[in-house]
Scaffold this active site. Structure first.
Site, PDB file in Angstrom:
ATOM      1  N   ASP A   8       0.804  -1.231   0.000  1.00 50.12           N
ATOM      2  CA  ASP A   8       0.000   0.000   0.000  1.00 50.12           C
ATOM      3  C   ASP A   8       0.841   1.287   0.000  1.00 50.12           C
ATOM      4  OD1 ASP A   8      -1.325  -2.284   0.983  1.00 50.12           O
ATOM      5  OD2 ASP A   8      -2.844  -1.103   2.006  1.00 50.12           O
ATOM      6  N   ASN A  40      -4.143   3.650  -1.010  1.00 51.16           N
ATOM      7  CA  ASN A  40      -3.960   4.839  -0.160  1.00 51.16           C
ATOM      8  C   ASN A  40      -3.115   5.911  -0.836  1.00 51.16           C
ATOM      9  OD1 ASN A  40      -3.483   2.220   1.964  1.00 51.16           O
ATOM     10  ND2 ASN A  40      -5.169   3.617   2.410  1.00 51.16           N
ATOM     11  N   ASN A  67     -10.067  -1.785   0.668  1.00 48.05           N
ATOM     12  CA  ASN A  67     -11.286  -1.178   1.202  1.00 48.05           C
ATOM     13  C   ASN A  67     -11.389   0.313   0.867  1.00 48.05           C
ATOM     14  OD1 ASN A  67      -9.026  -1.259   3.104  1.00 48.05           O
ATOM     15  ND2 ASN A  67     -10.346  -0.079   4.457  1.00 48.05           N
ATOM     16  N   HIS A  68     -10.255   0.951   0.522  1.00 50.11           N
ATOM     17  CA  HIS A  68     -10.285   2.378   0.146  1.00 50.11           C
ATOM     18  C   HIS A  68     -10.421   2.591  -1.370  1.00 50.11           C
ATOM     19  CE1 HIS A  68      -9.583   3.877   4.159  1.00 50.11           C
ATOM     20  NE2 HIS A  68      -8.568   3.051   4.307  1.00 50.11           N
ATOM     21  N   HIS A 153      -6.451  -8.574   0.882  1.00 49.40           N
ATOM     22  CA  HIS A 153      -6.496  -7.329   1.650  1.00 49.40           C
ATOM     23  C   HIS A 153      -7.369  -7.533   2.881  1.00 49.40           C
ATOM     24  CE1 HIS A 153      -5.651  -3.016   1.538  1.00 49.40           C
ATOM     25  NE2 HIS A 153      -6.821  -2.854   2.114  1.00 49.40           N
ATOM     26  N   HIS A 178      -3.162  -4.351   3.782  1.00 48.94           N
ATOM     27  CA  HIS A 178      -4.154  -3.622   4.596  1.00 48.94           C
ATOM     28  C   HIS A 178      -3.657  -3.251   5.991  1.00 48.94           C
ATOM     29  CE1 HIS A 178      -7.939  -2.106   6.132  1.00 48.94           C
ATOM     30  NE2 HIS A 178      -7.920  -2.995   7.114  1.00 48.94           N
ATOM     31  N   HIS A 180      -0.625  -2.649   6.928  1.00 47.95           N
ATOM     32  CA  HIS A 180       0.421  -1.638   6.774  1.00 47.95           C
ATOM     33  C   HIS A 180       1.686  -1.884   7.600  1.00 47.95           C
ATOM     34  CE1 HIS A 180      -1.998   1.878   4.809  1.00 47.95           C
ATOM     35  NE2 HIS A 180      -2.389   0.695   4.362  1.00 47.95           N
TER      36      HIS A 180
HETATM   37 FE   LIG Z   1      -3.983   0.328   2.970  1.00 46.66          FE
HETATM   38 FE   LIG Z   2      -6.956  -1.207   3.466  1.00 43.51          FE
END
Ligand SMILES: [Fe+2]
Ligand SMILES: [Fe+2]
Length: 277
Positions: A8, A40, A67-68, A153, A178, A180
């Site tokens: 990410d 992100n 999810n983003h 993710h 996800h 991070h």
């Molecule tokens: Fe992320």
């Molecule tokens: Fe995420």
């Protein structure tokens, strides 16, 4: 074949390290295929078409999300004209874009890339296990694709490990995103699938998940949001995993974590630990 996955990318500092480093890595290590998670990339939330273009230009073959995915609302429109942008597979029917894509690598191999969302401590989704199973059954390793890469993710390590075991021997790699924070459980599983619970993020690690520390700490202390989350803007680490895949079987022969620059750069080993080992 040699594949690089980049975790990410968070905000401007993450984008900068990716754009500066990727062309060099691509050349130096003769990478055949590069996947970047870009959920992100735009100020920490989603991705814009311009940023996607920069990533592809710098040497990414495709960009996965999470999810983003649609935090930047424009993505709901431009994703349909950007075949190299892969959103989670198990979103509700009718969601724009695609959850899987088949791409040509530099060595001529066909690489199937799938992005899926976990469901533990996350929003309700269709079952990611069944959704991935349907894709890899329809496009089997060495029949429909020369390599298969899964960006899983998810929040829970148990769900990611279960996905790894469920797919072991049927895909080239299952790599988590996800959370991070890079994990050190990277390995080639019994069936030949490369696995790592989380690739980590590409951004400033002197932060909370890539975000400036002030607001997250404030929210944990007070339970009251004060301002928006903003990406931390210090020196970034490019984090991910490099995977070697056997051209004949499509399975992994090796996986290595990648951590370049920033505060996660390798440090000197402790002398007293070295003596023990
Ligand atoms: Fe992320
Ligand atoms: Fe995420």
């Amino acid at each position: 074949m040699r594949l690089l996955f980049v975790g990410d990318v968070v905000g401007r500092t993450g984008r900068r390290v990716l754009l500066e480093t990727l062309p060099r890595l691509r050349k130096r290590y003769a990478l055949d295929f590069v996947i970047v998670n870009g959920e992100n990339a735009a100020g920490g939330f989603g991705i814009t078409e311009a940023i996607l273009g920069e990533f592809l230009e710098a040497g990414a073959d495709c960009v996965t999300l999470g999810n983003h995915a649609f935090d930047q609302k424009d993505a709901l429109v431009f994703i349909d004209r950007q075949p190299r942008l892969v959103r989670p597979l198990n979103l509700p029917k009718g969601t724009p874009g695609r959850g899987a894509g088949l791409y040509k690598a530099a060595n001529g191999a066909d690489v199937l890339v799938i992005n899926a969302l976990g469901r533990v401590f996350m929003n309700e989704m269709d079952c990611p296990f069944r959704a991935i199973d349907a894709e890899v059954t329809a496009c089997k390793l060495k029949q429909g694709a020369d390599a298969i890469f899964i960006d899983f993710h998810a929040e829970a390590t148990s769900e990611k490990q279960s996905a790894g075991h469920f797919l072991d021997g049927r895909v080239s790699a299952v790599i988590g995103t996800h959370t991070h924070a890079p994990t050190s459980d990277h390995r080639v599983m019994r069936g030949g699938t490369a696995y790592m619970s989380d690739a980590g993020m590409t951004g400033d690690y002197d932060s909370v998940l890539g975000m400036d520390i002030t607001e997250p700490v404030h929210r944990f202390l007070t339970r009251i949001p004060n301002e928006r989350f903003t990406p931390a803007d210090g020196a970034a680490t490019l984090a991910g995993a490099a995977i070697d895949i056997d051209d004949k079987t499509g399975l992994a022969t090796a996986i290595m974590p990648v951590r370049l620059g920033g505060v996660l750069a390798p440090t000197e080993p402790l002398a007293w630990i070295e003596r023990e080992i």
